[in-house]
Design an enzyme around this catalytic site. Structure first.
Site, short mmCIF file in Angstrom:
data_model
loop_
_atom_site.label_atom_id
_atom_site.label_comp_id
_atom_site.label_asym_id
_atom_site.label_seq_id
_atom_site.Cartn_x
_atom_site.Cartn_y
_atom_site.Cartn_z
N SER A 1 38.97 47.73 68.50
CA SER A 1 38.85 46.77 69.59
C SER A 1 38.63 45.38 69.07
CB SER A 1 37.59 47.29 70.48
OG SER A 1 37.41 46.61 71.64
N ASP B 1 42.29 44.69 71.23
CA ASP B 1 43.29 45.49 71.72
C ASP B 1 43.63 45.37 73.12
OD1 ASP B 1 40.82 46.35 72.43
OD2 ASP B 1 41.05 48.68 72.77
N ARG C 1 39.45 44.07 77.01
CA ARG C 1 38.45 43.07 77.58
C ARG C 1 39.06 41.89 77.83
NH1 ARG C 1 33.18 43.72 73.94
NH2 ARG C 1 33.09 46.05 73.75
N LYS D 1 40.07 49.97 80.50
CA LYS D 1 39.69 48.58 81.04
C LYS D 1 41.02 48.04 80.67
CE LYS D 1 36.60 47.68 77.29
NZ LYS D 1 35.82 48.72 76.95
C1 G1P Z 1 30.29 48.44 73.80
C2 G1P Z 1 30.16 48.07 75.14
C3 G1P Z 1 30.76 49.07 75.91
C4 G1P Z 1 32.26 49.22 75.81
C5 G1P Z 1 32.36 49.57 74.48
C6 G1P Z 1 33.82 49.80 74.25
O1 G1P Z 1 29.72 49.85 73.33
O2 G1P Z 1 28.66 47.88 75.43
O3 G1P Z 1 30.42 48.74 77.47
O4 G1P Z 1 32.49 50.32 76.68
O5 G1P Z 1 31.77 48.52 73.58
O6 G1P Z 1 34.50 48.71 74.40
P1 G1P Z 1 28.37 49.56 72.59
O7 G1P Z 1 28.52 48.76 71.18
O8 G1P Z 1 27.26 49.02 73.45
O9 G1P Z 1 28.10 51.01 72.26
ZN ZN Z 2 38.81 46.40 73.21
#
Ligand code: G1P
Ligand code: ZN
Length: 551
Positions: free
Chosen positions: A122, A289, A292, A386
């Site tokens: 990501s 990726d 977001r 998403k």
């Molecule tokens: C973070 C974000 C969460 C999202 C995830 C993947 O996870 O807070 O909302 O779904 O990245 O993109 P976290 O690092 O808080 O576990």
């Molecule tokens: Zn991502």
């Protein structure tokens, strides 16, 4: 017969400790993935579980693609060899190994594949010193559920062999069309086409094109990550945005040394531009990726929780959603702005644990149409991830239909529903043990009835969730502290980091009075922020109470 590239071979191996997928797949430093057998072990563990369940292996089709980060191409060749050796009939791969996460979900669904492996960490930095990741998405297009990822992990702890092809054959990823890997068919596809066609079915493309024809200006920062080719094709190619609207549009293996996370800290250049005299009408960015998004208007930042609420409130203006909104869902730490829209419209509204995988059952059951997370994630039932560019197109559609600026749309929304001031404060790179101790401490406090910044606390719990569709349970999902006036503090640790611990504090306060809606979020939340830092003794515990990232 060694070296033919077609012989299936079994390679003996030993388990690696810690092949446990987190919030979104298995993420580790590139160097960890580069260890001999590491990737093979994990992929074989996934395939073993899928084959046992009749979801993978002989006769099945697997989609493979990634965000283009360092090690992406090599990993794809390894995966193709394992898929072939495990009997897959076909693999569908994005050209040059590219598929954004939402595009991979779109391809899995649209081409009726049995699942897909997406290579991405990501928004985590890439390059030889950076991060790499791999996640499995199921036939519906969404991330594997926790029971499945737990099964992958369990399998990885006992693995003794993996199957591959000898001679390390490779597929030419640069050439679209049908080819083979061993006995498996491989279809190298245009990574953008399926996704672009899906967008055509959802949005008023003519309306948006009209906006650009009339001189509407925009900047899209692809952050040298995967969305560049998608954004260039759709925004500039299809919708007629001026050439150069997309900046940093060339995906690079190390994202140009940047941190491809679209927020006010890491997409600072865009944020600064949007707050300046020379701001275009609309600004947006996407992550490594492509799932977001961050959106901004001239002089305003749209908080992702507000973005979800505004898109839900305006869904009737978007052709793909007109007359078919059933419900909305948001992750627990996301502000409750969207709840107010759902209440007014009589839609179902769900609060789920953090992570997109918890939306899957609700989307599959048709109980929610739009969903989102405060972490710059917005999406709908069009795929099971998403989707960054989708959110940008949705905003453009709403802007075109309402003939208003982003700022006007936001203030109108707040005037109708009230404003939920919201901010997330992150503390990255903390000592994991100390962070764990902090969580234990907050859990053990008995705050109900006590005051937080002068107002009594009415709820203090560790969030747990029962999926209303399949009854599965998740617990320990973050601590909620809610005051009598509806203000709220959520405390949780990140499940996606690869170094130390990251503490996330989520703060919100509802303000119905529209004369106060012009305030900045930090200012509006100042009392709550002060009280939170004291409550958690951040200074004493970590030597500093200053967050590393504020959104
Ligand atoms: C973070 C974000 C969460 C999202 C995830 C993947 O996870 O807070 O909302 O779904 O990245 O993109 P976290 O690092 O808080 O576990
Ligand atoms: Zn991502």
């Amino acid at each position: 017969m060694a070296g033919t590239g077609n012989q299936i071979v079994e390679v003996s191996t030993k388990p690696f400790v810690g092949q446990k997928p987190g919030t979104s797949g298995l993420r580790k430093k590139v160097a960890v993935f580069q260890q001999p057998h590491y990737l093979e072990n994990f992929v074989q563990s996934v395939l073993d579980v899928l084959i046992d369940r009749g979801e993978g292996g002989p006769g099945k089709t697997l989609v493979v693609g990634g965000d283009g980060r360092f090690f992406n191409r090599q990993a794809i060749q390894t995966i193709l060899r394992l898929a072939a050796a495990n009997g897959y009939a076909k693999a569908i791969v994005g050209r040059d190994g590219i598929l954004s996460t939402p595009a991979a979900s779109c391809v899995i669904r649209g081409r009726k594949a049995d699942g897909g492996l997406i290579l991405s960490a990501s928004h985590n930095p890439g390059g030889p010193e950076g991060d790499f990741g791999i996640k499995y998405n199921v036939a519906a297009g969404g991330p594997a559920t926790e029971s499945l990822t737990n099964a992958f992990h369990a399998r990885s702890e006992t693995i003794e062999r993996y199957r591959t092809l000898d001679g390390k054959p490779e597929v030419d990823l640069g050439r679209e069309g049908l080819t083979t890997m061993g006995a498996m068919a491989v279809d190298v596809i245009d990574p953008v086409a399926d996704y672009a066609a899906l967008m055509e079915t959802l949005f008023d493309m003519e309306g948006i094109a009209g906006l650009f024809r009339e001189g509407f200006t925009m900047r899209f920062d692809a952050m040298h990550a995967v969305t560049g080719p998608y954004a260039v094709k759709i925004l500039e190619g299809r919708l007629g945005a001026a050439p150069g609207t997309v900046v940093n549009g060339m995906p690079l293996e190390d994202f140009g040394g940047g941190h491809p996370d679209p927020n006010l800290t890491y997409a600072k250049e865009l944020a600064d531009l949007m707050m300046s005299e020379s701001a275009p009408d609309f600004g947006a960015a996407s992550d490594g990726d492509g799932d977001r998004n961050m959106v901004l208007g001239r002089g305003v930042f749209v908080n992702p929780s507000d973005s979800l609420a505004v898109l839900a409130a305006n869904a009737e203006l978007i052709p793909g959603y007109r007359g078919r909104m059933t419900g909305v869902a948001r992750s627990m730490p996301t502000s409750r702005a969207v709840d107010r829209v759902a209440a007014k419209r009589g839609w179902e509204c769900h609060e789920t644990p953090t992570g997109w995988k918890y939306f899957g059952t609700l989307l599959d059951a048709g109980r929610v149409t739009l969903c989102g997370e405060e972490s710059f994630g917005t999406g709908s039932d069009h795929v099971r991830e998403k989707d960054g560019l989708w959110a940008v197109l949705a905003w453009l559609n709403v802007i075109a239909a309402r003939a208003q600026t982003v700022e006007q749309i936001l203030f109108d929304h707040w005037a109708n529903y009230g404003r939920t001031f919201y901010s997330r404060h992150d503390y990255e790179g903390l000592d994991a043990e100390k962070a764990g101790a902090l969580m234990d401490h907050v859990r053990s406090l008995d705050l109900k009835g006590r005051a937080l910044a002068g107002v009594p606390v009415v709820l203090h719990d560790d969030f747990s969730y029962v999926d209303p569709v399949d009854g599965s349970r998740a617990s320990g999902q973050g601590i909620r502290i809610e005051r009598e006036d509806g203000a709220r503090l959520v405390v949780r640790l990140s499940g996606t980091g690869t170094e130390g611990a990251t503490l996330r504090l989520y703060l919100e306060r509802y303000e119905p009075d529209s004369t106060k809606h012009g305030q900045g979020a930090q200012e509006a939340l100042a009392d709550l922020i002060r009280a939170t830092r004291d409550l958690l003794s951040l200074e004493e515990r970590f030597g500093s109470e200053t967050p590393t990232v504020i959104t």
